[in-house]
Design a protein around this motif. Structure first.
Motif, mmCIF file in Angstrom:
data_model
loop_
_atom_site.group_PDB
_atom_site.id
_atom_site.type_symbol
_atom_site.label_atom_id
_atom_site.label_comp_id
_atom_site.label_asym_id
_atom_site.label_seq_id
_atom_site.Cartn_x
_atom_site.Cartn_y
_atom_site.Cartn_z
ATOM 1 N N ARG A 133 -67.497 24.696 10.397
ATOM 2 C CA ARG A 133 -68.884 25.172 10.258
ATOM 3 C C ARG A 133 -69.496 24.431 9.074
ATOM 4 O O ARG A 133 -68.951 24.454 7.967
ATOM 5 C CB ARG A 133 -68.908 26.678 10.031
ATOM 6 C CG ARG A 133 -70.296 27.277 9.843
ATOM 7 C CD ARG A 133 -70.253 28.793 10.021
ATOM 8 N NE ARG A 133 -69.999 29.115 11.431
ATOM 9 C CZ ARG A 133 -69.563 30.309 11.854
ATOM 10 N NH1 ARG A 133 -69.320 31.271 10.984
ATOM 11 N NH2 ARG A 133 -69.369 30.517 13.146
ATOM 12 N N VAL A 134 -70.609 23.783 9.309
ATOM 13 C CA VAL A 134 -71.246 22.944 8.290
ATOM 14 C C VAL A 134 -72.526 23.625 7.802
ATOM 15 O O VAL A 134 -73.379 24.008 8.605
ATOM 16 C CB VAL A 134 -71.577 21.549 8.858
ATOM 17 C CG1 VAL A 134 -72.300 20.704 7.813
ATOM 18 C CG2 VAL A 134 -70.307 20.843 9.332
ATOM 19 N N GLN A 135 -72.658 23.769 6.503
ATOM 20 C CA GLN A 135 -73.864 24.367 5.931
ATOM 21 C C GLN A 135 -75.013 23.344 5.969
ATOM 22 O O GLN A 135 -74.828 22.187 5.596
ATOM 23 C CB GLN A 135 -73.615 24.781 4.481
ATOM 24 C CG GLN A 135 -72.463 25.763 4.316
ATOM 25 C CD GLN A 135 -72.466 26.434 2.967
ATOM 26 O OE1 GLN A 135 -73.170 27.412 2.745
ATOM 27 N NE2 GLN A 135 -71.652 25.919 2.048
ATOM 28 N N ILE A 136 -76.172 23.800 6.418
ATOM 29 C CA ILE A 136 -77.341 22.914 6.444
ATOM 30 C C ILE A 136 -78.509 23.492 5.644
ATOM 31 O O ILE A 136 -79.615 22.971 5.706
ATOM 32 C CB ILE A 136 -77.776 22.580 7.890
ATOM 33 C CG1 ILE A 136 -78.098 23.849 8.684
ATOM 34 C CG2 ILE A 136 -76.703 21.756 8.593
ATOM 35 C CD1 ILE A 136 -78.732 23.575 10.047
ATOM 36 N N GLY A 137 -78.250 24.568 4.909
ATOM 37 C CA GLY A 137 -79.235 25.103 3.966
ATOM 38 C C GLY A 137 -80.453 25.762 4.603
ATOM 39 O O GLY A 137 -80.488 25.968 5.814
ATOM 40 N N ASN A 171 -75.462 21.796 -4.663
ATOM 41 C CA ASN A 171 -75.995 22.302 -3.396
ATOM 42 C C ASN A 171 -77.501 22.062 -3.304
ATOM 43 O O ASN A 171 -78.018 21.649 -2.263
ATOM 44 C CB ASN A 171 -75.699 23.797 -3.258
ATOM 45 C CG ASN A 171 -74.218 24.097 -3.146
ATOM 46 O OD1 ASN A 171 -73.397 23.193 -3.022
ATOM 47 N ND2 ASN A 171 -73.875 25.367 -3.187
ATOM 48 N N ALA A 172 -78.191 22.330 -4.403
ATOM 49 C CA ALA A 172 -79.647 22.167 -4.411
ATOM 50 C C ALA A 172 -80.035 20.707 -4.205
ATOM 51 O O ALA A 172 -80.990 20.401 -3.477
ATOM 52 C CB ALA A 172 -80.221 22.685 -5.732
ATOM 53 N N TYR A 173 -79.287 19.796 -4.823
ATOM 54 C CA TYR A 173 -79.615 18.368 -4.683
ATOM 55 C C TYR A 173 -79.313 17.877 -3.269
ATOM 56 O O TYR A 173 -80.086 17.095 -2.695
ATOM 57 C CB TYR A 173 -78.834 17.549 -5.709
ATOM 58 C CG TYR A 173 -79.341 16.135 -5.832
ATOM 59 C CD1 TYR A 173 -80.491 15.852 -6.565
ATOM 60 C CD2 TYR A 173 -78.689 15.079 -5.203
ATOM 61 C CE1 TYR A 173 -80.969 14.547 -6.666
ATOM 62 C CE2 TYR A 173 -79.156 13.779 -5.298
ATOM 63 C CZ TYR A 173 -80.298 13.523 -6.033
ATOM 64 O OH TYR A 173 -80.781 12.234 -6.126
ATOM 65 N N ALA A 174 -78.202 18.341 -2.705
ATOM 66 C CA ALA A 174 -77.875 17.963 -1.327
ATOM 67 C C ALA A 174 -78.947 18.458 -0.370
ATOM 68 O O ALA A 174 -79.347 17.748 0.561
ATOM 69 C CB ALA A 174 -76.513 18.521 -0.939
ATOM 70 N N THR A 210 -69.525 21.972 2.959
ATOM 71 C CA THR A 210 -70.795 21.691 2.282
ATOM 72 C C THR A 210 -71.025 20.184 2.282
ATOM 73 O O THR A 210 -70.207 19.442 1.729
ATOM 74 C CB THR A 210 -70.773 22.207 0.832
ATOM 75 O OG1 THR A 210 -70.465 23.604 0.827
ATOM 76 C CG2 THR A 210 -72.121 21.985 0.158
ATOM 77 N N PRO A 211 -72.093 19.709 2.898
ATOM 78 C CA PRO A 211 -72.298 18.255 3.025
ATOM 79 C C PRO A 211 -72.902 17.621 1.776
ATOM 80 O O PRO A 211 -73.727 18.221 1.090
ATOM 81 C CB PRO A 211 -73.285 18.132 4.194
ATOM 82 C CG PRO A 211 -73.464 19.519 4.732
ATOM 83 C CD PRO A 211 -73.094 20.460 3.648
#
Length: 220
Positions: A133-137, A171-174, A210-211
């Motif tokens: 499962r990949v987080q996409i925000g 996370n915020a920058y990604a 988390t990408p």
């Protein structure tokens, strides 16, 4: 007597003047009491620090360290320490969980874009079921990107708050530079290609990646 009265009168006048002077004064806090601590804290800029090292250190590190998801996850289930030493941060704190740098490539079989904590489920082995499962925000859990880096150590930070803020800044920058640009409609059936990191957590349905880089292919 007149001399005594004169001296008494003079003393009363001086006392009154002193009282007026004190009443007119304000006790001002010293610079340290006014915010010396907050000034020190504001000197640390987690967002700026992440932006500074992202292209020069973070992405090259992940590209060099990451392995194919199926390979990394199989080894992690068999021996987390061995997998972590190869695909993660061997300098991590002893009581911290292992975090692994991975490449996830496959077909999107499910998507959740209704929540701010958006995700896509990716089938990497072609059997039709999700493997990761990949987080996409835009909202993302955890600090996997920070924790996978062997050049980021807790002892390098002034306190735990700065360390935590630094993790959130990744996370915020990604999200700002990568994930916010991804499509959000009709994702099922498309291909996904991700470079990122994940931590094995107990009770987790699917590994949550988390990408740092992510691409979604065109509609089939």
């Amino acid at each position: 007597m007149p001399n005594k009265l004169t001296r008494l009168t003079l003393g009363l006048m001086l006392a009154a003047l002193a009282g007026i002077g004190l009443g007119a004064c304000k006790i001002l806090p010293t610079p340290s009491a006014q915010g010396g601590d907050s000034a020190n804290n504001s000197a640390f800029n987690p967002d700026g620090k992440v932006e500074e090292i992202w292209a020069s250190k973070v992405i090259p590190y992940l590209q060099q360290k990451a392995g194919p998801f199926a390979e990394v996850h199989a080894q992690a289930k068999a021996d987390q320490a061995a997998a972590g030493a190869k695909y993660g941060n061997p300098k991590k704190q002893a009581n911290s969980p292992w975090t692994f740098a991975v490449r996830v490539e496959g077909k999107i079989v499910a998507a959740n874009t209704q929540s701010r904590a958006g995700t896509i489920d990716v089938d990497v082995d072609g059997d039709g079921t999700a493997d990761a499962r990949v987080q996409i925000g835009p909202a993302m859990r955890g600090t996997a990107l920070r924790d996978s880096l062997d050049f980021v150590q807790f002892n390098d930070f002034t306190n735990q708050i700065d360390f935590a803020q630094f993790g959130k800044a990744f996370n915020a920058y990604a999200d700002k530079t990568v994930l916010s640009k991804l499509p959000r409609e009709a994702l099922e059936g498309r291909t996904a290609k991700v470079l990122g990191a994940y931590t094995i957590e107990s009770g987790q349905d699917l590994p949550l990646v988390t990408p740092a880089e992510a691409e979604i292919g065109p509609k089939p």
